[in-house]
Design a protein around this motif. Structure first.
Motif: not given
Length: 590
Positions: A112, A116, A200-201, A207, A245, A309, A360, A363, A403
Motif C-alpha cells: 500500500t 489504512d 480492501r484487505e 474487516e 492487531y 503508509n 492512522q 500496522r 509488508h
C-alpha cells in the motif's frame, strides 16, 4: 525488522591504487552508498580494501555469472529451512501443494501507499463486534454498499495477482531462473495487475468475517489458559501494537487456524524465553563490547525513515557485508543479541515515529529493501547461513511483520541464485517480493512507496544518510554516551613470509577526534603501529594485539588522533596468520 538473510564476503583492493572518498555534510558519499561521516578520507592499503568501495569495482555481471557453476553453491544453501519474519514452514521440496497458495488468495499481502482508512467505530477487544466488517459498515448507504461490493471484486483480482506472482517465483523452471530478466518481467506484471482501485484487505481488525472473529475469540481465550509465554510472545510489541492487531497478525500467518498458530509459538518459545531473561539486550555496547554502529559497519542493515503508509523502511546493502569482519568482532552464538535488540528497540522506536507522523498508521510491519549492488558469488559463505539461522530463530516470534520486499540492483546472474533461494521460502513470502534489475525502475518503485523526504541521501532522497541512521538508531546506551559513527573500516589479512605485514594509509581533512580500534579473534595476534606524516613517518603509538583465548573475538584500542594529516596503520603478524579489522570511530554529534 532487521532481516537476517544476507550474503557476505570481502572486497580486495585493486593493487595499491590510492582512493579518495569525499563525504558531503549530510554524510553521503556521492561516489557510492558507503557509510561514512562528514569528512574526506584518502586511503591506500596493502591489504583488503575498506568497506567504503565503489560497487562498480571488480568483475561485471558476466564475470560473476561465470563463477556460478551448477554445483558451486554450498550444500547448506540448498538444504537450509527457514521460519520466521519472512519465512513460514519453508520446505525444500519442488512439489508445493495447492494449499500453500490458498493463504495468499484468502489474505492477500497487498503493498500500500497510504495509511489504512480509519475505522468508523474504534477497534476494541472489549467490544469484539468492532472487529467485524459488517459492524463497521452496518450503516452504509446504497452507494457505499455498492463500493463495498466493488472492493470485494478488486480484492479477488489483487489476490489472484499476488498468487500468480508466488507461483511464478516459486515454481519457475531452472531455464527461466537463470535469467534475472524473467524475475524483472514477473515483477512488472505483478505491479500492473495490482493497479486495481478500492482494494480492501482481509484479516485485519474491522474487516473480519464471523468465522474469523470466532477464531480471534478462541485464540484470545486459549492464550489466557495456556503457557503464559505464548501470550508474552503475541504481545511482545504491545508498546506500539493494540491487542486486536496482534491477535490478527498471528492468525493471518496461519490462515486463522488457531492450533497452527500455537505450533508457530511452540517454535519460538525457547529462544524468546532465553532473550526475555536478559530483557532483550537493551544496551548493546554493554553485552557486545562495542556500539551498534560497529556491528552495522560489517552488517549494514539499517532502519531509516517511514514509507507513505507509515511502515518503517529497512535497508540491507548485501554487497557491503563482511563475514570476516563480523567474525572479528563477535561469535555467532552472541549475534542473536543484535537481532533481539533490533526488533525490540529499533523497530519499536521507528514504529512509534510512524504513529506520531500519522495516527492512522496502525500496522506492525516494515518495508525491506535489499540492495544487491556490488554483490558477488564470493560473498556466499557457510557463515552467512549460520547468521540466517540465528536471525530467523529470533524472527519466528514476529510473524507477518514484512509488508513487502524490494530487491533492487539485481545483477544479471541473480536469477540463478533465485533458483536456489526459492526453495527456502514459502509462496506467501514470494508474493511479497519485487525484483528490479533496472536501477531506474527500482528507484521509481521506491518513490512510489516512500516520500522523497524519507528516502536516504544514499538513494537520492532528502532523508538521513544511512550512516547517520546507523549511528543513532535503536540501542539504549545506559551511560548516555554519544553515538559513534564508523568512518574507517579496514580489513587486513596477515599471512606468512612477505604477507605477514600489511599497512593502510589514510588522510583526515578535519580536526574531529578519531579513535582507532583493532578487532580480531587471532590469539597470537600482531604488533600494531600508527604513524603520522610521510618522509619521515612519526610514530604515534604502538601496541601488541594479543588475546587471552583461542578463537575468541577481542579488541584493542590503538589510539586517538586528530586531523588534518596523513596517517598509516601497520600490522605485523606475531607468528601465525590472522584477520584483523581496523575501525575508526568518531562522535556522531557535533
Amino acid at each position: 525488522t532487521t532481516n537476517p538473510i544476507a550474503v557476505s564476503g570481502e572486497r580486495r583492493s585493486n593493487g595499491n591504487r590510492a582512493k579518495r572518498v569525499t563525504i558531503k555534510e549530510d554524510g553521503r558519499c556521492p561516489q557510492s552508498s558507503h557509510q561514512c561521516d562528514n569528512r574526506s578520507i584518502r586511503s591506500q592499503s596493502s591489504g583488503r580494501s575498506s568497506v567504503y568501495f565503489d560497487a562498480s569495482e571488480g568483475g561485471g555481471d558476466d564475470e560473476s555469472y561465470r563463477s556460478l557453476g551448477g554445483d558451486s553453491f554450498d550444500e547448506s544453501f540448498a538444504t537450509l529451512q527457514i521460519d520466521g519474519q519472512y519465512f513460514f514452514n519453508a520446505k525444500d521440496d519442488p512439489n508445493i501443494s495447492k494449499e500453500a497458495f490458498e493463504g495468499i488468495h484468502m489474505y492477500p499481502p497487498l503493498p500500500t501507499t497510504q495509511p489504512d482508512p480509519i475505522p468508523r467505530s474504534p477497534i476494541s477487544v472489549t467490544n469484539m463486534q468492532t472487529l467485524l466488517h459488517t459492524y463497521q459498515h452496518s450503516h452504509d448507504s446504497a452507494e457505499e454498499k455498492k463500493n463495498d461490493d466493488n472492493a470485494d471484486i478488486a480484492l479477488e483480482k489483487a489476490g489472484a495477482a499476488l498468487e500468480n506472482q508466488a507461483k511464478r517465483l516459486s515454481l519457475m523452471t531452472l531455464d527461466k531462473a537463470k535469467s534475472a530478466e524473467y524475475l524483472g518481467q514477473s515483477t512488472n506484471l505483478l505491479l500492473k495487475e495490482l493497479k486495481v482501485p478500492n482494494v480492501r484487505e482481509k484479516g485485519f481488525p474491522g474487516e473480519l468475517t464471523e468465522d474469523e472473529l470466532e477464531a480471534v475469540k478462541l485464540f484470545q481465550s486459549e492464550l489466557r489458559t495456556r503457557d503464559p509465554v505464548y501470550r508474552q510472545i503475541v504481545h511482545a510489541l504491545s508498546a506500539v501494537e493494540k491487542e486486536a492487531y496482534a491477535l490478527c497478525r498471528f492468525l493471518r500467518a496461519r490462515k486463522f487456524d488457531v492450533e497452527k498458530v500455537f505450533e508457530l509459538l511452540d517454535d519460538a518459545k525457547e529462544h524468546y524465553t532465553k532473550a526475555k531473561e536478559q530483557n532483550f539486550y537493551p544496551d548493546l555496547e554493554k553485552v557486545l563490547g562495542f556500539t551498534r554502529s560497529v556491528f552495522l559497519s560489517q552488517y549494514p542493515a539499517v532502519f531509516s525513515g517511514n514509507a507513505k503508509n507509515g511502515c518503517p523502511v529497512m535497508y540491507l546493502r548485501l554487497g557491503m557485508i563482511q563475514p570476516d569482519g563480523i567474525k572479528c568482532i563477535l561469535s555467532l552464538d552472541s549475534v542473536d543479541r543484535f537481532f533481539w535488540n533490533d526488533v525490540t528497540f529499533a523497530f519499536v522506536n521507528i514504529l512509534k515515529e510512524g504513529r506520531r507522523q500519522n495516527p492512522q498508521f496502525v500496522r506492525t510491519e516494515n518495508i525491506t529493501i535489499y540492495d544487491l549492488k556490488g554483490v558477488s558469488r564470493s560473498q556466499v559463505t557457510s557463515d552467512t547461513f549460520e547468521m540466517i539461522k540465528v536471525g530467523n530463530q529470533v524472527m519466528s516470534s514476529f510473524p507477518e511483520t514484512l509488508h513487502c520486499l524490494l530487491i533492487i540492483n539485481a545483477p544479471g546472474w541473480f536469477g540463478f541464485v533465485w533458483s536456489v533461494v526459492k526453495k527456502l521460502i514459502d509462496p506467501r513470502t514470494a508474493s511479497k517480493i519485487e525484483v528490479f534489475t533496472n536501477a531506474k525502475q527500482g528507484a521509481k518503485r521506491m518513490e512510489e512507496l516512500i516520500d522523497n523526504s524519507q528516502i536516504p541521501t544514499d538513494y537520492g532522497g532528502n532523508g538521513l544518510s544511512l550512516a547517520e541512521a546507523a549511528s543513532g538508531g535503536g540501542s539504549v546506551d545506559s551511560s548516555g554516551a554519544p553515538s559513534k559513527m564508523v568512518v574507517l573500516n579496514q580489513l587486513l589479512s596477515l599471512g606468512k613470509g612477505k604477507h605477514s605485514e600489511k599497512s593502510h594509509t589514510f588522510e583526515l581533512e578535519d580536526s574531529k577526534p578519531f579513535t582507532l580500534t583493532v578487532y580480531t579473534r587471532c590469539k597470537v595476534g600482531a604488533s600494531a603501529a600508527l604513524y603520522r606524516g610521510a618522509d619521515p613517518e612519526i610514530l604515534v603509538t604502538e601496541i601488541d594485539v594479543v588475546g587471552d583465548k583461542d578463537d575468541v573475538p577481542y579488541q584493542r584500542t590503538l589510539g586517538a588522533i586528530q586531523g588534518p594529516g596523513r596517517f598509516t596503520i601497520k600490522l605485523k603478524a606475531k607468528s601465525v596468520p590472522g584477520v584483523f579489522l581496523v575501525l575508526g570511530c568518531t562522535s556522531a554529534r557535533g
